[in-house]
Scaffold this active site. Structure first.
Site, PDB file in Angstrom:
ATOM      1  N   LYS A 133       0.858  -1.194   0.000  1.00  0.00           N
ATOM      2  CA  LYS A 133       0.000   0.000   0.000  1.00  0.00           C
ATOM      3  C   LYS A 133       0.891   1.239   0.000  1.00  0.00           C
ATOM      4  O   LYS A 133       1.743   1.407   0.882  1.00  0.00           O
ATOM      5  CB  LYS A 133      -0.892  -0.041   1.246  1.00  0.00           C
ATOM      6  CG  LYS A 133      -2.206   0.674   1.103  1.00  0.00           C
ATOM      7  CD  LYS A 133      -3.089   0.332   2.301  1.00  0.00           C
ATOM      8  CE  LYS A 133      -4.394   1.087   2.246  1.00  0.00           C
ATOM      9  NZ  LYS A 133      -5.138   0.923   3.505  1.00  0.00           N
TER      10      LYS A 133
HETATM   11  O1  G3P Z   1      -9.284   2.092   4.445  1.00  0.00           O
HETATM   12  C1  G3P Z   1      -9.031   3.381   4.910  1.00  0.00           C
HETATM   13  C2  G3P Z   1      -9.728   3.564   6.192  1.00  0.00           C
HETATM   14  O2  G3P Z   1      -9.149   2.771   7.194  1.00  0.00           O
HETATM   15  C3  G3P Z   1      -9.861   4.962   6.626  1.00  0.00           C
HETATM   16  O3  G3P Z   1     -11.061   4.987   7.295  1.00  0.00           O
HETATM   17  O4  G3P Z   1     -12.765   5.863   8.776  1.00  0.00           O
HETATM   18  O5  G3P Z   1     -10.341   6.478   9.119  1.00  0.00           O
HETATM   19  O6  G3P Z   1     -11.620   7.417   7.211  1.00  0.00           O
HETATM   20  P1  G3P Z   1     -11.461   6.265   8.154  1.00  0.00           P
END
Ligand code: G3P
Length: 217
Positions: A87
């Site tokens: 990633k």
């Molecule tokens: O896959 C990316 C994710 O983990 C980010 O999620 O909820 O932190 O925006 P969030």
């Protein structure tokens, strides 16, 4: 549409895997930190444990931001297991590294994507997956699913092979909306995946069937 679970929590990964519908796992440095993992060796061991649970792609994120660092880290991560996908953040050095990995047959997930322009660059560099963060787009009052729709359309128009992996999913409706617009993959917290199971009419219907079953048991 493939389902990935977006967590580094081994219990949740096992639970998602036991559902029988899990295609992979995504992690990021925040999710790893949340599990209290400290030090490079512990990180490596954790990725190995995830790969032992799930027979599917596991995204492992680099933390370097320069080309040489990303390449060194990414090659070490990719060597851990054939299912590891490196990633890489959507930055200039990241795009160069994605092209390098693509030439070497190392699969990548371009992360922190918030625009169609970034999506085009990642596809041209040969990213395997592209991760637009739809929840974070919604957070600033734009429409994250619209972004997925736009990228799916562009990729189909030009036949780009990069798979659109909708990330930063916060709820079951995000998953359904991503399916409607043709996302190749969703990565979601386990709670959003299991929330898809729920419908009050299912619960009411099952209670009635079970009550009636007692009449002839
Ligand atoms: O896959 C990316 C994710 O983990 C980010 O999620 O909820 O932190 O925006 P969030």
């Amino acid at each position: 549409m493939k389902f990935f679970v977006d967590t580094a929590n081994l219990e949740q990964i096992k639970e998602a895997h036991n559902l029988g519908i899990l295609d992979g796992v995504t992690t990021n440095p925040s999710l790893m930190a949340k599990e209290g993992i400290k030090g490079q060796e512990a990180v490596i061991e954790h990725y190995k444990k995830i790969c032992d649970i799930v027979d599917g792609d596991v995204s492992a994120e680099v933390i370097s931001t320069d080309f040489e660092g990303i390449v060194k880290e990414g090659e070490a991560l990719a060597a851990l297991h054939p299912n590891i996908v490196v990633k890489v953040p959507m930055i200039k050095e990241g795009i160069k590294a994605i092209k390098h990995f693509s030439n070497k047959g190392i699969r990548t997930n371009c992360t922190l994507v918030f625009s169609a322009g970034q999506a085009i660059l990642a596809a041209k560099a040969g990213a395997t997956y592209l991760s637009p963060f739809i929840g974070r787009v919604d957070d600033i009052s734009w429409d994250g699913v619209d972004l997925i729709d736009q990228i799916v359309h562009i990729y189909a128009t030009y036949g780009f092979k990069t798979e659109v992996l909708a990330a930063s999913i916060r709820n079951p409706l995000h998953i359904i909306k991503c399916a409607e617009v043709g996302a190749d993959v969703v990565t979601a917290p386990l709670s959003a995946i299991t929330a898809l199971l729920k419908h009050p009419l299912t619960d009411i219907g099952l209670a009635k069937f079970l009550a009636d079953a007692k009449k002839f048991a």
